[in-house]
Motif scaffolding. Structure first.
Motif, PDB file in Angstrom:
ATOM      1  N   GLY A  48       0.824  -1.197   0.000  1.00  0.00           N
ATOM      2  CA  GLY A  48       0.000   0.000   0.000  1.00  0.00           C
ATOM      3  C   GLY A  48       0.857   1.244   0.000  1.00  0.00           C
ATOM      4  N   GLU A  49       0.327   2.280  -0.571  1.00  0.00           N
ATOM      5  CA  GLU A  49       1.035   3.557  -0.625  1.00  0.00           C
ATOM      6  C   GLU A  49       0.879   4.294   0.696  1.00  0.00           C
ATOM      7  OE1 GLU A  49       3.671   5.782  -2.567  1.00  0.00           O
ATOM      8  OE2 GLU A  49       2.650   4.178  -3.641  1.00  0.00           O
ATOM      9  N   ASN A  50       1.980   4.740   1.247  1.00  0.00           N
ATOM     10  CA  ASN A  50       1.999   5.523   2.485  1.00  0.00           C
ATOM     11  C   ASN A  50       1.222   4.830   3.604  1.00  0.00           C
ATOM     12  OD1 ASN A  50       3.659   7.497   1.323  1.00  0.00           O
ATOM     13  ND2 ASN A  50       1.899   8.477   0.370  1.00  0.00           N
ATOM     14  N   LEU A  51       0.235   5.517   4.190  1.00  0.00           N
ATOM     15  CA  LEU A  51      -0.509   4.935   5.315  1.00  0.00           C
ATOM     16  C   LEU A  51      -1.321   3.700   4.917  1.00  0.00           C
ATOM     17  CD1 LEU A  51      -1.727   8.129   7.198  1.00  0.00           C
ATOM     18  CD2 LEU A  51       0.153   6.599   7.804  1.00  0.00           C
ATOM     19  N   ALA A  52      -1.636   3.567   3.648  1.00  0.00           N
ATOM     20  CA  ALA A  52      -2.386   2.390   3.195  1.00  0.00           C
ATOM     21  C   ALA A  52      -1.561   1.115   3.331  1.00  0.00           C
ATOM     22  CB  ALA A  52      -2.847   2.575   1.746  1.00  0.00           C
ATOM     23  N   HIS A  53      -0.258   1.252   3.534  1.00  0.00           N
ATOM     24  CA  HIS A  53       0.555   0.059   3.721  1.00  0.00           C
ATOM     25  C   HIS A  53       0.178  -0.669   5.020  1.00  0.00           C
ATOM     26  CE1 HIS A  53       3.699  -2.686   2.729  1.00  0.00           C
ATOM     27  NE2 HIS A  53       4.238  -2.549   3.937  1.00  0.00           N
ATOM     28  N   HIS A  80       7.681  -5.716   2.041  1.00  0.00           N
ATOM     29  CA  HIS A  80       8.378  -4.937   3.065  1.00  0.00           C
ATOM     30  C   HIS A  80       8.519  -3.484   2.618  1.00  0.00           C
ATOM     31  CE1 HIS A  80      11.029  -4.063   6.339  1.00  0.00           C
ATOM     32  NE2 HIS A  80      11.952  -3.631   5.507  1.00  0.00           N
ATOM     33  N   ALA A  81       8.177  -2.555   3.500  1.00  0.00           N
ATOM     34  CA  ALA A  81       8.272  -1.128   3.199  1.00  0.00           C
ATOM     35  C   ALA A  81       9.529  -0.552   3.835  1.00  0.00           C
ATOM     36  CB  ALA A  81       7.035  -0.395   3.707  1.00  0.00           C
ATOM     37  N   ASP A  82      10.651  -0.708   3.165  1.00  0.00           N
ATOM     38  CA  ASP A  82      11.924  -0.198   3.662  1.00  0.00           C
ATOM     39  C   ASP A  82      12.100   1.235   3.173  1.00  0.00           C
ATOM     40  OD1 ASP A  82      14.473   0.344   4.452  1.00  0.00           O
ATOM     41  OD2 ASP A  82      15.413  -1.258   3.305  1.00  0.00           O
ATOM     42  N   GLU A  89      11.533   4.640  -4.366  1.00  0.00           N
ATOM     43  CA  GLU A  89      10.382   4.549  -5.275  1.00  0.00           C
ATOM     44  C   GLU A  89      10.193   3.132  -5.823  1.00  0.00           C
ATOM     45  OE1 GLU A  89       8.204   7.143  -6.243  1.00  0.00           O
ATOM     46  OE2 GLU A  89       9.172   8.220  -4.595  1.00  0.00           O
ATOM     47  N   ARG A  90      11.229   2.302  -5.772  1.00  0.00           N
ATOM     48  CA  ARG A  90      11.157   0.961  -6.356  1.00  0.00           C
ATOM     49  C   ARG A  90      11.183  -0.148  -5.317  1.00  0.00           C
ATOM     50  NH1 ARG A  90      10.681  -0.026 -10.967  1.00  0.00           N
ATOM     51  NH2 ARG A  90      11.872  -1.928 -10.974  1.00  0.00           N
ATOM     52  N   MET A  91      10.969   0.206  -4.052  1.00  0.00           N
ATOM     53  CA  MET A  91      11.119  -0.794  -2.985  1.00  0.00           C
ATOM     54  C   MET A  91      10.147  -1.962  -3.142  1.00  0.00           C
ATOM     55  SD  MET A  91       9.692   1.183   0.320  1.00  0.00           S
ATOM     56  CE  MET A  91       8.097   1.979   0.285  1.00  0.00           C
ATOM     57  N   PHE A  92       8.904  -1.723  -3.540  1.00  0.00           N
ATOM     58  CA  PHE A  92       7.956  -2.823  -3.751  1.00  0.00           C
ATOM     59  C   PHE A  92       8.244  -3.537  -5.070  1.00  0.00           C
ATOM     60  CE2 PHE A  92       4.878  -0.003  -1.216  1.00  0.00           C
ATOM     61  CZ  PHE A  92       5.217  -0.591  -0.023  1.00  0.00           C
ATOM     62  N   ALA A  93       8.591  -2.782  -6.104  1.00  0.00           N
ATOM     63  CA  ALA A  93       8.855  -3.364  -7.423  1.00  0.00           C
ATOM     64  C   ALA A  93      10.006  -4.358  -7.356  1.00  0.00           C
ATOM     65  CB  ALA A  93       9.153  -2.267  -8.434  1.00  0.00           C
ATOM     66  N   GLN A  94      11.058  -4.017  -6.626  1.00  0.00           N
ATOM     67  CA  GLN A  94      12.205  -4.919  -6.521  1.00  0.00           C
ATOM     68  C   GLN A  94      11.802  -6.247  -5.890  1.00  0.00           C
ATOM     69  OE1 GLN A  94      14.728  -2.189  -4.373  1.00  0.00           O
ATOM     70  NE2 GLN A  94      16.002  -1.843  -6.181  1.00  0.00           N
ATOM     71  N   GLN A  95      10.924  -6.209  -4.917  1.00  0.00           N
ATOM     72  CA  GLN A  95      10.486  -7.444  -4.269  1.00  0.00           C
ATOM     73  C   GLN A  95       9.657  -8.295  -5.222  1.00  0.00           C
ATOM     74  OE1 GLN A  95       9.211  -6.605  -0.013  1.00  0.00           O
ATOM     75  NE2 GLN A  95       9.693  -4.537  -0.771  1.00  0.00           N
ATOM     76  N   ILE A  96       8.790  -7.649  -6.004  1.00  0.00           N
ATOM     77  CA  ILE A  96       7.988  -8.384  -6.986  1.00  0.00           C
ATOM     78  C   ILE A  96       8.909  -8.998  -8.042  1.00  0.00           C
ATOM     79  CG2 ILE A  96       6.324  -8.093  -8.883  1.00  0.00           C
ATOM     80  CD1 ILE A  96       5.026  -8.312  -6.125  1.00  0.00           C
ATOM     81  N   GLN A  97       9.925  -8.250  -8.474  1.00  0.00           N
ATOM     82  CA  GLN A  97      10.865  -8.786  -9.458  1.00  0.00           C
ATOM     83  C   GLN A  97      11.611 -10.001  -8.900  1.00  0.00           C
ATOM     84  OE1 GLN A  97      12.923  -5.093 -10.093  1.00  0.00           O
ATOM     85  NE2 GLN A  97      11.930  -4.781 -12.080  1.00  0.00           N
ATOM     86  N   ALA A  98      11.841 -10.012  -7.612  1.00  0.00           N
ATOM     87  CA  ALA A  98      12.583 -11.113  -7.003  1.00  0.00           C
ATOM     88  C   ALA A  98      11.746 -12.369  -6.803  1.00  0.00           C
ATOM     89  CB  ALA A  98      13.163 -10.668  -5.652  1.00  0.00           C
TER      90      ALA A  98
END
Length: 190
Positions: A48-53, A80-82, A89-98
């Motif tokens: 989720g984006e910001n507080l929606a996480h 994970h929201a690191d 900006e790519r923290m979620f994308a990197q996890q999906i790619q992995a």
């Protein structure tokens, strides 16, 4: 002068009524997609984006531990929201790619107008041929354009971030409850 607390309750109720009328069909489609994925051994990732996480983390928790009754865990992970990551900006994308695989599901939450981190995760999911369920609000500018014909958007009928946040949580609880009852119908027959 109107009582500000009553005004807030009235806004909540009005959003509830509008949501009950508009969200039945997308909630059914999202539940169908979620249940089919779980029954076929696919994984569900959420963010989720910001507080929606926080709603994303809540959803993963109740899908793992159960909402309505004791049951085996569903394979749902909140990304994970690191926020200290070098490529924030790519923290979620990197996890999906992995870890994302074709036909896995990415469930995204956004209560505001912008969602750059979630949008990047969606682009990564699309490159992996994953399916997407997006829970957004009326003024969302980033997410809707990324959805394909097999994806589902649950668009909460408000532009108010607070009302949208309340409904993100409600919709996450609804999706978990429906998934539990469809996968374990014997638990609801009593």
């Amino acid at each position: 002068m109107q009582d500000p607390i009553k005004t807030l309750f009235a806004e909540c109720i009005q959003t509830q009524i509008a949501a009950a009328d508009l969200l039945q069909e997308p909630l059914e489609r999202a539940a169908d997609l979620l249940v089919e994925s779980l029954l076929h051994g696919r994984k569900v990732y959420c963010c989720g984006e910001n507080l929606a996480h926080a709603t994303s983390r809540h959803f993963a928790h109740i899908m793992l531990t159960g909402l309505s009754f004791e049951r085996p865990p569903f394979p749902v992970t909140s990304l994970h929201a690191d926020y200290g990551a070098l490529q924030h900006e790519r923290m979620f994308a990197q996890q999906i790619q992995a870890v994302g695989q074709a036909s896995d599901v990415l469930l995204v939450f956004n209560a505001s107008t912008r969602a750059p981190r979630v949008s990047a995760a969606m682009e990564a999911a699309l490159s992996r041929q994953m399916l997407i369920i997006a829970i957004t609000q009326e003024a969302d500018n980033d997410i809707s354009g990324l959805l394909g014909p097999d994806d589902v958007e649950i668009r909460i009928p408000t532009t108010n971030t607070a009302r949208a946040s309340e409904h993100l949580l409600q919709v996450s609880n609804m999706l978990c409850a429906v998934a539990e009852h469809r996968i374990f119908p014997q638990e609801t027959d009593s």
